[in-house]
Design an enzyme around this catalytic site. Structure first.
Site, PDB file in Angstrom:
ATOM      1  N   LYS A 285       0.778  -1.207   0.092  1.00 16.35           N
ATOM      2  CA  LYS A 285       0.022   0.170  -0.005  1.00 16.35           C
ATOM      3  C   LYS A 285       0.931   1.199   0.038  1.00 16.35           C
ATOM      4  O   LYS A 285       1.817   1.406   0.851  1.00 16.35           O
ATOM      5  CB  LYS A 285      -0.910   0.033   1.317  1.00 16.35           C
ATOM      6  CG  LYS A 285      -2.020   0.873   1.418  1.00 16.35           C
ATOM      7  CD  LYS A 285      -3.234   0.548   2.403  1.00 16.35           C
ATOM      8  CE  LYS A 285      -4.334   1.314   2.309  1.00 16.35           C
ATOM      9  NZ  LYS A 285      -5.441   0.906   3.364  1.00 16.35           N
ATOM     10  N   GLU A 371     -19.012  -6.254  11.183  1.00 19.40           N
ATOM     11  CA  GLU A 371     -19.933  -5.287  11.741  1.00 19.40           C
ATOM     12  C   GLU A 371     -21.042  -6.462  12.757  1.00 19.40           C
ATOM     13  O   GLU A 371     -21.305  -6.099  13.675  1.00 19.40           O
ATOM     14  CB  GLU A 371     -20.421  -4.296  10.769  1.00 19.40           C
ATOM     15  CG  GLU A 371     -19.633  -3.252  10.583  1.00 19.40           C
ATOM     16  CD  GLU A 371     -18.793  -3.396   9.416  1.00 19.40           C
ATOM     17  OE1 GLU A 371     -18.637  -4.431   8.619  1.00 19.40           O
ATOM     18  OE2 GLU A 371     -17.903  -2.686   9.266  1.00 19.40           O
ATOM     19  N   ARG A 399     -24.746  -2.993   8.382  1.00 19.26           N
ATOM     20  CA  ARG A 399     -24.540  -4.469   8.244  1.00 19.26           C
ATOM     21  C   ARG A 399     -24.767  -5.284   9.506  1.00 19.26           C
ATOM     22  O   ARG A 399     -24.975  -6.681   9.415  1.00 19.26           O
ATOM     23  CB  ARG A 399     -22.958  -4.596   8.198  1.00 19.26           C
ATOM     24  CG  ARG A 399     -22.471  -4.373   6.809  1.00 19.26           C
ATOM     25  CD  ARG A 399     -22.318  -5.493   5.694  1.00 19.26           C
ATOM     26  NE  ARG A 399     -22.071  -5.712   4.356  1.00 19.26           N
ATOM     27  CZ  ARG A 399     -20.871  -5.226   3.933  1.00 19.26           C
ATOM     28  NH1 ARG A 399     -19.829  -5.727   4.604  1.00 19.26           N
ATOM     29  NH2 ARG A 399     -20.632  -4.937   2.640  1.00 19.26           N
TER      30      ARG A 399
END
Ligand SMILES: Cc1ncc(C[n+]2csc(CCOP(=O)(O)OP(=O)(O)O)c2C)c(N)n1
Ligand SMILES: CC(=O)[C@@H](O)[C@H](O)COP(=O)(O)O
Ligand SMILES: [Mg+2]
Length: 650
Positions: A285, A371, A399
């Site tokens: 990243k 979640e 969610r």
């Protein structure tokens, strides 16, 4: 480094079809230019940078190997797709990213035929790609569906639901696991350690494997048996066995920044006679941009940048963010009460729990992008006598709604919900708007639903939650900063279900929930200037509603305005239901409810989004003016003209 950015090849290549004509060296040059352009663009707009830099070579390779858009690329989250957008005809608009009438910061079907599926909430790509793959199979087409999912997004249960179902798709489904060993923060959990073992325990695929055509030379049965033997020979932990048990051929790890590895592997996988196949690609990243590589968060999300120094534009000094007020108050509470524990779903920085973790590392749980699990995990902690604060963005709490109903509300467990980014969020647009939490919370029995009008109120509400254990309780607050009120002094434990009258008038009453109070007071000044004496109440609770205060206001004014940073079905429903139950509207009382519109609002600055929704002083004054212009003569009964449907059998 980039002042005189030169991108001759990128200037020339307008579509993936043209890209597919390039030789390997030109592809390498194109990737370098694409990285420069991505940095330059985000320098102007701000946005998600680190993840896009990590997939520069992968994006070039995918569009080179697959016949996009006929082969569907389905990106997960979509925050890494700025390079994909540049390569698919949107370079001229890339500096409009995340702005009004500009490009979305995520994939959107309406934006391009190359955006096969909209994204932004994570872990949807394999399910969606499976849909495309099965459609291709059903229509006897050879089109491929390629899901590109990050290691962080792979920690959500939805990814496994999809993989569990994927076998039937066979060779038409390809999953690229983009493993940069980062989520927004360092990844957590067993999967992350497993993937690290996979990477560390075997070298990148060598040319022999690649030239041997990996999976497509051996007949199916032998391929699997040979591979299993191979994997077990090299030790269970090193193979791709976890994915193979789920029915995938595992290929990798592959160096995601090396086109000489990526392209032949992807060509092999594309032409494989069997599947589905998971390609484990290892990337970094922030790759290729020193300030991003050096940053702890790899420049996951940045403000506008000086691209040479990497310095981000600083927000002007001002009141603290609601998030920081929340986390500082919670730290104070936790110092007094060792039963307080906190849960985040891969958003420690966004929720402010990274601060909490500095004080109480053993009382902060980052469960990954999970979640549903976060909510029921919190319920378990509450059932065992702890005081869990489950801290989720409003949009991501969606969610875990069934868990909220089934595991928390029905059992009346004292879980505390800190619902951050409630209301409109600006640059992230419709997918991240916290529009629905009021509606889906107020209809739950046992639930207490609070919304502070400023940062001091938020601190009071956090203090109140720490001392409330009669059942589930939530506080919702917006993205952004407070209004600048003092946070000094003792915090109050608020009486549950009690609002407060801020301003007394006679003709118009504004019942405000949350941080629209400031706009309500501005509107009241303007209405008073027109001789319309206006009351303003900060209702504090959407549930339980302060019925005494509501009844008083509805009985003592001619025009009632409700205003909330939420969609249909929230605070206003509470007021209207009470008014209807008690017949408070029977004598011509005018009530107007101001709420988010029944449409998804695209990205823009937050305050412009609210203005567009009519949730500012102008909107309030306009609603009152319209209500007063509508003369309220007694209801005249008109004839019902609608025809009874002939075939209606009563
Ligand atoms: C359901 C859901 N929860 C949380 C988020 C917030 N979020 C956006 S990107 C991200 C990390 C994704 O990590 P990964 O998939 O590894 O992608 P990377 O940023 O490393 O490229 C998270 C948690 C989200 N988009 N969706
Ligand atoms: C891509 C994603 O879902 C997150 O990075 C999100 O954009 C964070 O939102 P905030 O910037 O409001 O923390
Ligand atoms: Mg990652």
């Amino acid at each position: 480094m980039f002042p005189n950015k030169k991108t001759p090849l990128l200037d020339k290549i307008k579509t993936p079809a043209e890209l597919r004509q390039l030789d390997r060296n030109s592809l390498r040059q194109l990737a370098d230019e694409l990285r420069k352009e991505t940095i330059s663009a985000v320098g102007v707009t701000g946005g998600h940078l680190g993840s896009g830099l990590g997939v520069i070579e992968l994006t070039v390779a995918l569009h080179y190997v697959f016949n996009t858009p006929k082969d569907a690329l389905v990106w997960d989250v979509g925050h890494q797709t700025y390079p994909h957008k540049i390569l698919t005809g949107r370079r001229d608009r890339i500096r409009t990213l995340r702005q009004r009438d500009g490009l979305s910061g995520f994939t959107q079907r309406a934006e391009s035929e190359y955006d096969a599926f909209g994204a932004a909430h994570s872990s949807t790509s394999i399910s969606a790609a499976l849909g495309f793959a099965m459609a291709s199979k059903l229509s006897d087409s050879d089109d491929k569906a390629v899901a590109i999912i990050g290691d962080g997004s792979m920690t959500a249960g939805m990814a496994y639901e999809a993989m569990n179902n994927a076998k039937a798709a066979g060779k038409r489904l390809i999953v690229i696991l983009n493993d940069n060993e980062m989520s927004i923060s360092p990844p957590v959990g067993a999967l992350s350690s497993y993937l690290s073992r996979l990477i560390s325990s075997r070298p990148f695929m060598n040319l022999r494997d690649i030239m041997r055509g990996v999976v497509n030379r051996m007949p199916k049965g032998l391929a699997t048996a040979a591979r299993k033997a191979d994997e077990y020979a090299r030790g269970m932990a090193t193979g791709g066995t976890f994915f193979e048990e789920l029915g995938f051929y595992y290929v990798g790890p592959v160096d995601g920044h090396n086109l000489d590895q990526l392209i032949p592997v992807l060509e092999n996988v594309r032409d494989a006679k069997d599947g589905p196949i998971l390609v484990h690609v290892v990337t970094r990243k922030g790759q290729g941009y020193a300030p991003a590589e050096a940053a702890k968060d790899k420049y996951h999300a940045v403000q506008r940048l000086d691209v040479v120094s990497g310095k981000q534009a600083k927000a002007p000094p001002g009141p603290p963010s609601y998030t920081s007020v929340f986390s500082e108050q919670l730290i104070k509470e936790a110092k007094q009460d060792d039963k307080i524990v906190t849960i985040t779903a891969a958003m420690p920085t966004g929720t402010g729990l990274d601060r909490f973790q500095q004080y109480f590392p053993e009382r902060m749980f980052d469960v990954g992008i999970a979640e549903q699990h976060a909510v029921t995990f919190a319920a378990g902690l509450a059932a065992a006598g702890y005081k869990p604060f489950c801290c989720l963005y409003s949009t991501f709490l969606q969610r875990g709604y069934d868990q909220l109903v089934h595991d928390v509300a029905i059992q009346n467990l004292p879980v505390r919900f800190a619902v951050d980014r409630a209301g409109l969020v600006g640059a992230d647009g419709a997918t991240h708007a916290g529009s629905f939490d009021l509606a889906f919370m107020v209809n739950l029995p046992n639930m207490v639903v609070m919304a502070p009008s400023d940062e001091r109120e938020l601190a009071n509400m956090v203090h109140s939650m720490a001392h409330y254990d009669q059942g589930p309780i939530s506080v919702r607050y917006p993205r952004g900063n407070g209004v600048g009120v003092s946070l000094e002094g003792e915090k109050e434990i608020l009486p549950i279900g009690k609002g407060r009258l801020i301003r007394r008038g006679k003709k118009v009453a504004i019942l405000s929930l949350g941080t629209r109070l400031e706009e309500s007071l501005k509107a009241a000044d303007r209405l008073d200037a027109q001789g319309l004496s206006t009351s303003v109440a900060d209702m504090r609770f959407a549930k339980p509603l302060d019925e005494a205060l509501t009844r008083q206001l509805l009985k003592s004014h001619q025009v009632i305005i409700t205003i909330e940073e939420g969609a249909l079905g929230g605070f206003a429903t509470q007021v209207l239901t009470m008014a209807s139950d008690e017949g408070l509207m029977d004598d011509g009382l005018k009530i107007r409810t101001l709420r988010l519109p029944d449409r998804f609002q695209p990205q823009d600055k937050q305050e412009r989004q609210y203005a567009e929704a009519g949730l500012d002083a102008d909107g309030i004054v306009a609603a009152v003016t319209a209500a007063l212009q509508r003369n309220s003569k007694p209801v005249e009964v008109v004839e019902l003209t609608t025809k009874v449907t002939e075939d209606m059998t009563l």
